[in-house]
Write an enzyme that holds these catalytic residues in place. Sequence first.
Site, short mmCIF file in Angstrom:
data_model
loop_
_atom_site.label_atom_id
_atom_site.label_comp_id
_atom_site.label_asym_id
_atom_site.label_seq_id
_atom_site.Cartn_x
_atom_site.Cartn_y
_atom_site.Cartn_z
N GLY A 336 7.44 -8.44 -1.38
CA GLY A 336 7.96 -7.63 -0.29
C GLY A 336 9.14 -6.80 -0.74
O GLY A 336 9.57 -6.87 -1.90
N GLY A 339 15.80 -7.42 -0.45
CA GLY A 339 16.74 -7.79 0.59
C GLY A 339 16.16 -8.46 1.81
O GLY A 339 16.82 -8.53 2.85
N ILE A 340 14.92 -8.99 1.71
CA ILE A 340 14.31 -9.61 2.89
C ILE A 340 14.34 -11.14 2.81
O ILE A 340 13.83 -11.81 3.71
CB ILE A 340 12.87 -9.13 3.11
CG1 ILE A 340 11.99 -9.46 1.90
CG2 ILE A 340 12.84 -7.65 3.42
CD1 ILE A 340 10.52 -9.16 2.13
N SER A 672 -3.84 6.73 2.58
CA SER A 672 -3.53 6.53 4.00
C SER A 672 -2.99 7.77 4.69
O SER A 672 -2.73 7.74 5.89
CB SER A 672 -2.53 5.38 4.16
OG SER A 672 -1.30 5.69 3.56
N LYS A 715 4.86 0.03 8.22
CA LYS A 715 4.76 1.40 8.74
C LYS A 715 5.22 1.46 10.20
O LYS A 715 5.92 2.40 10.60
CB LYS A 715 3.33 1.91 8.60
CG LYS A 715 2.92 2.12 7.14
CD LYS A 715 1.48 2.55 7.00
CE LYS A 715 1.12 2.79 5.54
NZ LYS A 715 -0.29 3.20 5.36
#
EC number: 3.4.21.53
Length: 773
Positions: A336, A339-340, A672, A715
């Site tokens: 991911g 910073g998560i 996408s 998103k």
Amino acid sequence: MKFEESMELPVIVVDSGVLLPGASLKIPIRSKLNTRTIEQHLTRGGSNYVVIAYKLSTDKIYNVATIAYIEKLFGWTFNSTTNYSLDVIGLHRANIDKLSFPKCRVSKLEDSSERAEFNHSTIENVISGAKILAQNSESLKFSQEIHNSIDDHDYGKLADLCVSQIKNLEFSQFLDFLGTKNVEKRLEMCEKWMQMQRETKALQLKMAVPGNSEIPKKINKQRIPNSKNQVEQLEEKLSAIEFSEEVSDRVFSELHRLKNMNPQQSEYTVLMNWLELVSNLPWNTSTVDDIEINKARKILEDSHESMDDVKQRVLEHLAVCKINNSVKGMILCFTGPPGIGKTSIAKAIAESMGRKFQRVSLGGIRDESDIRGHRRTYVAAMPGRIIEALKHCKSNNPVFLLDEVDKLYSGNQGSPSAALLELLDPEQNSTFHDHYLNIPFDVSKIMFIATANDVERLEPALKDRLEIIEMSGYSMKEKVKICENHLVNRQLSKHCISPDYVNLDRHAIMAMIEEFTMEAGVRQLERNVGAVCRHVALRLAEALNSDPSADVLPDMDLPIQIGEPDIHKILKAKHMKRVKIVEKMRPLPPGVCFGLSVTTNGGRVMPIEASKCKGTGKIVTTGHLGKVLEESILVAKGWLGANAEKLGLKTLEENDIHVHLPAGAVNKDGPSAGTGLACALVSLAMGVPLRSDAAVTGEISLTGHVLAIGGVKEKVLAAQREGLRRVVLPKSNEEEYLKIDEDIRNEMDVVLADTVEDVIEAMMEKEPVLAKL
């Protein structure tokens, strides 16, 4: 090569250093004469043998030379000049019959003497000295030559080998020895010189005994006893460790070598360092697992907000470990944006298991030796990061975090990713081999956890060994909770400020998030909180300076209130206020659409701009677009051309179209953007702007179907951060959309579309004007 009585060979002339038969010598080539000999006769597949002749101080050539074998020839260029160096091994004495540079004719000299004439006392003294030289030598080949000469009673060769190791002789003395054919005389010379060398060493040792000077006394006190004690202590530590039979044989064999080795040998230090590493590794030291699922759940809940899916998977993993009493199985890999909380999750796992935590950063590693270590034969060799980390950890079953595994790079020194395969394979890692350690070490008890930002950059074989757990970015609500419950207290503690002295209200936190950060995680948010704490610390220090002896802060209302206006004052000078690209581009002209993309830093809004001018239907693309994205533009234009008549639109074939995606320095690629490109082209053809509060993502087919994409949550969160309230997603991504927190879904107006027509209707500013095809 069979040497004849007389032969012609290339000649190299030296004025220092004498090569005796059986000895080796490195000869730097400096003179033009020697350089010419090498270039004419040695570098072009010529002779492997050469005559080493010796120049006297009178510039004459000594009449006895050495026939030598060329072991290595080195050549290099410096300042446009080619330089050479020779490694040679002495074979025979030779008499120079005729010297004609660059060659000379020589005849081999044979030793002269009968064994019966030898003085037995001299032979015994030489043999005794030779054995000492062999024991102290770092060259196994030299030691073997000494022992072979003694066994074969080849005393002439034995004398040559011994004299070649005497360092304090003059050039003329070496030449006299070389020119002596009589073996008995050579033995006497050898005995005399070896005795002189022993007396010199004895004098040096005598000067170093206690009482002669202060410095040798300190050396004697600190080094000499400690050297012996260190080996004894090392033996005690090694004897207390339970090794496997294979490892035990190797370790104590090396310890025996160390005991019989001279401490002044260079290999002594290398071997000592190796044995110290072996003694410091946690061969039998483990921590006892204390896995309680309820306790683990509480630790995860207290240390991390949201991430329910990740916590559930971690608890399942811990439950299996508890039941099986083993950590073998799939290796978790948290992926991911930065910073998560990927690293902190691994720390929480270690805490919940009662194990030690060890982190190894793999970012930027290009050399396999960083993982597996260097072989001991190399200068300054050292173990790899895995063994080094275990030495510091002092436990053979820690939770081991392999951080940034996607940042490994392959180079000329091998593939670090491939080196990890043995480490992470449960079938192999019970006998992990580090090149420096060179004995098997069991790492199967370690719980390995990996982290990565971009899982697509992982090597396929490495990725196959990992169980990928995706971690998404945080919503606004989650960031506020994290800040209130974790970041503020952490920064106050770091800056030594009492929580009673400051009050950071929720509106201030939201202002920091919305206006001064643009990230999926909370790393920049924590920096902003730190800036606020430093501002508070300055105010407190200024108040204390007015009356340093006061027990309380004078003339101050506590706690200090930090609101939204204060945040603008504090951070404006330190951080550029983030300008939302959505606000900057409103109102949207025809041909402009907001798309959505995912990077390693999380989701982001990606504006798509299209313009037209009279032309021949040519398409121009700018913005550093990749191949897939350029093909998506062609698919969107192809769909529009095929359906223009049904849509009631003028074809764009009579116009040149320019498609641009801003932030031209950033690489952009992926499928996408298909729906966004189609919307931009339809808007351009109709001359009608799209909704300025909506963003779209999805791949399209040439027949108008909207296909699934990845990164749905990232998103949607990116659209929320930018203030967009409508997001158009592919219908086939409905399952991923429903996994997003209900609070976020309630805030956003999400439209699920099956076809391009559904997308266009949802993106129009006004009521839909298109009929279904």
